[in-house]
Design a protein around this motif. Structure first.
Motif, short mmCIF file in Angstrom:
data_model
loop_
_atom_site.label_atom_id
_atom_site.label_comp_id
_atom_site.label_asym_id
_atom_site.label_seq_id
_atom_site.Cartn_x
_atom_site.Cartn_y
_atom_site.Cartn_z
N ALA A 1 0.83 -1.21 0.00
CA ALA A 1 0.00 0.00 0.00
C ALA A 1 0.86 1.25 0.00
O ALA A 1 1.93 1.28 0.61
CB ALA A 1 -0.92 0.01 1.22
N ALA A 2 0.37 2.27 -0.69
CA ALA A 2 1.09 3.54 -0.78
C ALA A 2 0.20 4.68 -0.33
O ALA A 2 -1.01 4.68 -0.59
CB ALA A 2 1.56 3.78 -2.21
N ILE A 3 0.78 5.65 0.35
CA ILE A 3 0.06 6.84 0.76
C ILE A 3 -0.40 7.61 -0.49
O ILE A 3 0.22 7.52 -1.55
CB ILE A 3 0.93 7.76 1.64
N PRO A 4 -1.48 8.39 -0.39
CA PRO A 4 -2.01 9.11 -1.55
C PRO A 4 -1.25 10.40 -1.84
O PRO A 4 -1.79 11.50 -1.68
CB PRO A 4 -3.46 9.38 -1.16
N ALA A 5 0.00 10.27 -2.28
CA ALA A 5 0.78 11.46 -2.61
C ALA A 5 0.21 12.17 -3.83
O ALA A 5 0.43 13.35 -4.04
CB ALA A 5 2.24 11.08 -2.86
N GLU A 6 -0.53 11.40 -4.66
CA GLU A 6 -1.22 11.96 -5.81
C GLU A 6 -2.56 11.25 -5.93
O GLU A 6 -2.92 10.45 -5.08
CB GLU A 6 -0.38 11.79 -7.07
N ASN A 7 -3.33 11.56 -6.98
CA ASN A 7 -4.64 10.93 -7.10
C ASN A 7 -4.51 9.43 -7.34
O ASN A 7 -3.45 8.92 -7.69
CB ASN A 7 -5.48 11.59 -8.20
N GLY A 8 -5.62 8.70 -7.15
CA GLY A 8 -5.59 7.25 -7.19
C GLY A 8 -5.04 6.67 -8.49
O GLY A 8 -4.23 5.75 -8.47
N SER A 9 -5.48 7.21 -9.61
CA SER A 9 -5.00 6.70 -10.90
C SER A 9 -3.52 6.97 -11.07
O SER A 9 -2.79 6.17 -11.67
CB SER A 9 -5.80 7.32 -12.05
N GLY A 10 -3.07 8.10 -10.54
CA GLY A 10 -1.64 8.44 -10.63
C GLY A 10 -0.78 7.48 -9.84
O GLY A 10 0.28 7.05 -10.29
N ALA B 1 -4.13 3.79 -0.83
CA ALA B 1 -4.78 4.22 0.40
C ALA B 1 -5.60 5.49 0.17
O ALA B 1 -5.21 6.38 -0.60
CB ALA B 1 -3.74 4.47 1.47
N ASN B 2 -6.75 5.57 0.84
CA ASN B 2 -7.59 6.76 0.74
C ASN B 2 -6.97 7.95 1.46
O ASN B 2 -7.16 9.10 1.07
CB ASN B 2 -8.98 6.49 1.32
N ASP B 3 -6.25 7.66 2.52
CA ASP B 3 -5.55 8.70 3.27
C ASP B 3 -4.35 8.07 3.97
O ASP B 3 -4.14 6.86 3.91
CB ASP B 3 -6.48 9.41 4.27
N TYR B 4 -3.57 8.89 4.63
CA TYR B 4 -2.35 8.41 5.28
C TYR B 4 -2.67 7.43 6.39
O TYR B 4 -1.95 6.46 6.61
CB TYR B 4 -1.56 9.60 5.83
N ALA B 5 -3.75 7.69 7.11
CA ALA B 5 -4.11 6.83 8.24
C ALA B 5 -4.45 5.42 7.79
O ALA B 5 -4.30 4.46 8.55
CB ALA B 5 -5.29 7.43 9.00
N ALA B 6 -4.90 5.26 6.54
CA ALA B 6 -5.29 3.95 6.04
C ALA B 6 -4.10 2.99 6.00
O ALA B 6 -4.25 1.79 6.25
CB ALA B 6 -5.92 4.07 4.66
N VAL B 7 -2.91 3.51 5.69
CA VAL B 7 -1.71 2.66 5.69
C VAL B 7 -1.37 2.26 7.13
O VAL B 7 -1.06 1.10 7.41
CB VAL B 7 -0.52 3.37 5.03
N ILE B 8 -1.47 3.22 8.04
CA ILE B 8 -1.19 2.94 9.45
C ILE B 8 -2.13 1.85 9.97
O ILE B 8 -1.70 0.84 10.55
CB ILE B 8 -1.35 4.21 10.30
N THR C 1 -6.81 19.19 2.25
CA THR C 1 -7.23 18.90 0.88
C THR C 1 -7.21 17.41 0.54
O THR C 1 -7.78 16.99 -0.46
CB THR C 1 -6.33 19.64 -0.13
N GLY C 2 -6.50 16.60 1.34
CA GLY C 2 -6.51 15.16 1.13
C GLY C 2 -5.30 14.61 0.41
O GLY C 2 -4.94 13.45 0.59
N SER C 3 -4.68 15.40 -0.45
CA SER C 3 -3.48 14.95 -1.16
C SER C 3 -2.64 16.16 -1.53
O SER C 3 -3.13 17.30 -1.55
CB SER C 3 -3.84 14.17 -2.42
#
Length: 309
Positions: free
Chosen positions: A35-44, A69-76, A177-179
């Motif tokens: 899993a990766a944090i959402p540094a950019e949009n999902g498709s990216g 991941a939808n947000d950073y907390a999702a990876v945690i 903003t989420g990302s």
């Protein structure tokens, strides 16, 4: 006198044991999740990591599934639950995971093109705006990224505290903003007046990567360029992001994962280059202790929040 047959039998037994051990972890973990944090949009994120995940599957001999991941907390929380075997964190989200008892171990770190292992948090404004420094933005709107983002929230709050600024009292609105991409877009379209983001160098930042994809447009549809933005604040260097696997995974499995990452730049250079648009050098080993300063940063930012509540 040593019996040669006994020696050969012993060697065969060791080889079988090693083979069985390798087979054991693949039997227990026929599919693992990265899993990766959402540094950019999902498709990216999918486009960037897809080839590397395919390489990882081939190299490890098990199916590796990519989770955006939808947000950073999702990876945690995914690693806390044991559902994410390998996570790509931001420094602050990894520190948060450690602080809250997630059993995860950092094993490799991103390395910049110049060999350094850090990046910066910057405050952007539009170049056409009158704002030249943070102090010019009292009563305006601040765009942050995610509560667990290092460059998009924790380091900006640390920097603002050094300036004697409580963001929640100083700015009219503080918007998550989420990302990182959404923070830039919010600034470009006038939703916020200043936005925090990550920056490696003049030609390597979230902004330049977005500009290379023609992603940045103003509210009237005009495509913006680098000249349309100005940096008015920059942090001290932040340690680069870690990749971390679950501590409880078998040792030989963790060794195989780590080696696959260390070999990636050589064995699948195209997949590796795609992760950073060709900007990064091969990964290097890292340990949890290298993020101790980031843990202290998170504790400090938490203390600021408690004072303000």
């Amino acid at each position: 006198m040593i019996d040669r047959r006994l020696v050969l039998a012993g060697m065969a037994s060791l080889a079988f044991a090693a083979s069985a051990s390798a087979e054991d972890w693949r039997t227990k973990y026929p599919e693992i999740t990265f899993a990766a944090i959402p540094a950019e949009n999902g498709s990216g994120v999918t486009e960037r990591y897809g080839p590397f995940v395919s390489y990882l599957s081939k190299e490890l001999g098990v199916k590796v599934t990519l989770r955006v991941a939808n947000d950073y907390a999702a990876v945690i929380e995914g690693q806390r639950a044991g559902n994410i075997h390998i996570g790509y964190y931001g420094p602050a989200s990894f520190a948060r995971a450690r602080l809250t008892g997630v059993k995860t171990d950092a094993f490799v770190i991103d390395v910049n093109s110049d060999g350094s292992k850090g990046y910066y948090s910057v405050f952007y404004v539009l170049a056409k705006s009158p704002y030249q420094k943070i102090e010019d933005l009292k009563g305006k709107n601040l765009g942050l990224v995610d509560p667990n983002s290092t460059s998009g929230n924790n380091m900006p709050r640390f920097k603002l505290n050094h300036l004697g600024i409580d963001p929640d009292a100083y700015f009219s609105k503080v918007i998550f903003t989420g990302s990182h991409e959404n923070a830039v877009l919010a600034l470009a379209q006038g939703t916020v007046d200043v936005a925090a983001n990550w920056w490696n160098s003049e030609d390597d930042s979230n902004l330049t990567r977005m500009l290379n994809k023609d992603m940045v447009k103003s509210s009237d549809g005009k495509t913006l360029t680098k000249a349309d933005f100005r940096i008015i604040g920059k942090s001290d260097m932040i340690i680069n992001s870690p990749y971390a696997y679950l501590s409880e995974l078998p040792d030989d499995m963790k060794a195989a994962i780590k080696q696959a990452f260390l070999d990636a730049a050589t064995k699948d250079p195209e997949a590796f280059k795609k992760l950073s648009d060709g900007k990064n050098r091969p990964w290097e080993p890292i340990t949890n202790a290298d993020y101790d300063k980031t843990v202290e940063l998170i504790k400090f930012v938490d203390s600021l929040r408690k004072k303000g509540s």
